[in-house]
Design an enzyme around this catalytic site. Structure first.
Site, short mmCIF file in Angstrom:
data_model
loop_
_atom_site.label_atom_id
_atom_site.label_comp_id
_atom_site.label_asym_id
_atom_site.label_seq_id
_atom_site.Cartn_x
_atom_site.Cartn_y
_atom_site.Cartn_z
N ASP A 8 -60.66 38.41 60.01
CA ASP A 8 -61.83 38.13 60.99
C ASP A 8 -62.17 38.94 61.61
O ASP A 8 -62.20 39.23 62.27
CB ASP A 8 -61.59 36.72 61.33
CG ASP A 8 -61.61 35.73 60.28
OD1 ASP A 8 -61.77 35.66 59.10
OD2 ASP A 8 -61.22 34.14 60.89
N ASP A 129 -65.21 23.78 53.52
CA ASP A 129 -64.97 23.64 55.54
C ASP A 129 -64.87 23.16 55.72
O ASP A 129 -66.21 21.59 56.47
CB ASP A 129 -65.17 24.78 56.69
CG ASP A 129 -65.47 26.81 56.00
OD1 ASP A 129 -64.31 26.54 55.51
OD2 ASP A 129 -66.30 27.05 56.23
#
Length: 248
Positions: A8, A129
């Site tokens: 990330d 998500d």
């Protein structure tokens, strides 16, 4: 089942967030490309990259970093974060990215996503998500009224490579992957599902492998690898043993 290390990127650094909260990040390195090489050298067959700044701002903010990662490794790289149109999809694919992940765009412009998937069949992943069973968008800060299964059903026929299902409440928390919801989603659609969020150790890998036949093609692992709670080589070995056991 692929074991996929996560990188990330926030402000050019390799970080991990807690429960998708941008204010709760831990920096694990200032050279994401070097981190990618490390995971490849340890056996990773694919790398998962998320442009966190791009996810929040609505357009890529770390293209250079992604390019450096692609150049640094020989394994496929899948990228998400702020990808909302075909121009960006093409830029990443031309850069050498193997698969592009669409999240928010899939909810807000269904027609365009179908067109993108049709033109780039096998190169597009939809990222779903969810928090408490409800899908969240815009870098996880905006909730919707749709369930993961509803979103997945909308795009089941458009030539996707896979669906990445992330349980936001578990992401970065090392509280255990949501095996039940992941398997339920995989059984509900004919698209391979990649698990994400909350992996805390080898036990989670074994639990996912036990339901791999539901349609789970991989698992993305972040914080557990960076803290040492899970050894990448052990996870890959477990997945390989499962393949041999299931082989006729």
């Amino acid at each position: 089942m692929l074991i996929i290390p996560a990188i990330d990127v926030q402000n050019g650094n390799c970080v991990r967030l807690l429960q998708g909260d941008f204010s709760r990040s831990t920096v694990y390195g200032d050279d994401p490309a070097a981190v990618a090489r490390q995971w490849q050298d340890r056996g990773a067959q694919r790398i998962h990259v998320v442009d966190l700044d791009g996810a929040r701002e609505g357009s890529p903010r770390n293209r250079r970093v992604v390019g450096d990662i692609v150049k640094a490794v020989d394994v496929p790289v899948q990228v998400g974060g702020g990808i909302r149109d075909e121009v960006t999809v093409r830029e990443y694919l031309d850069m050498g990215v193997s698969r592009v992940i669409l999240g928010t765009a899939a909810l807000k412009d269904r027609e365009s996503v179908f067109a993108i998937c049709d033109r780039h069949r096998g190169s597009i992943i939809i990222g779903i998500d969810a928090r408490n069973g409800v899908v969240a968008v815009e870098g996880w800060v905006e909730k919707t009224e749709k369930s993961p299964a509803e979103i997945a059903a909308d795009y089941e026929q458009c030539g996707l490579d896979a669906i990445v299902y992330t349980d936001i409440g578990r992401d970065g928390m090392e509280t255990g992957v949501n095996v039940e919801m992941t398997a339920a989603l995989a059984r509900a659609v004919r698209v391979p599902v990649i698990a994400s969020g909350g992996v805390r150790g080898l036990d989670d890998i074994h639990r996912l492998l036990a339901v791999e036949s539901a349609g789970i093609s991989g698992v993305i692992i972040g914080k557990a690898l960076y803290t040492g709670a899970l050894n990448l080589e052990d996870a890959i070995a477990a997945a390989r043993r499962n393949i041999r056991r299931d082989s006729p």
